[in-house]
Write a protein that holds these residues in place. Structure first.
Motif: not given
Length: 78
Positions: A36-51
């Motif tokens: 669960v923690s790794l999934g949340e981390l992956e979501e946050e990294l994806e959200r912060a990734r620049l277009t």
């Protein structure tokens, strides 16, 4: 040397390998908390990734003169 007892050869038990690496400081139990923690981390990294557009704007901003950067920051600031 006559009084020395023979030392039996001792080999430590090898832990069972289940395909999962153990990280120091993380106690793994049978719960899904780590997943669960790794999934949340992956979501946050994806959200912060620049277009691609944001990456290009940042590249151009870094290449411009100090005066132009100062003007852009002034405009953005208010």
């Amino acid at each position: 040397m006559q009084h020395m007892q023979s030392i039996q050869h001792w080999e430590p038990e090898e832990p069972e390998y289940d395909g999962q690496l153990e990280l120091p400081g993380i106690a793994l139990d049978k719960s899904d908390d780590l997943l669960v923690s790794l999934g949340e981390l992956e979501e946050e990294l994806e959200r912060a990734r620049l277009t691609l557009e944001e990456t290009e704007l940042l590249r151009r901003f870094r290449r411009t003169s100090a005066e132009n950067r100062r003007m852009v920051l002034q405009i953005l600031g208010g």
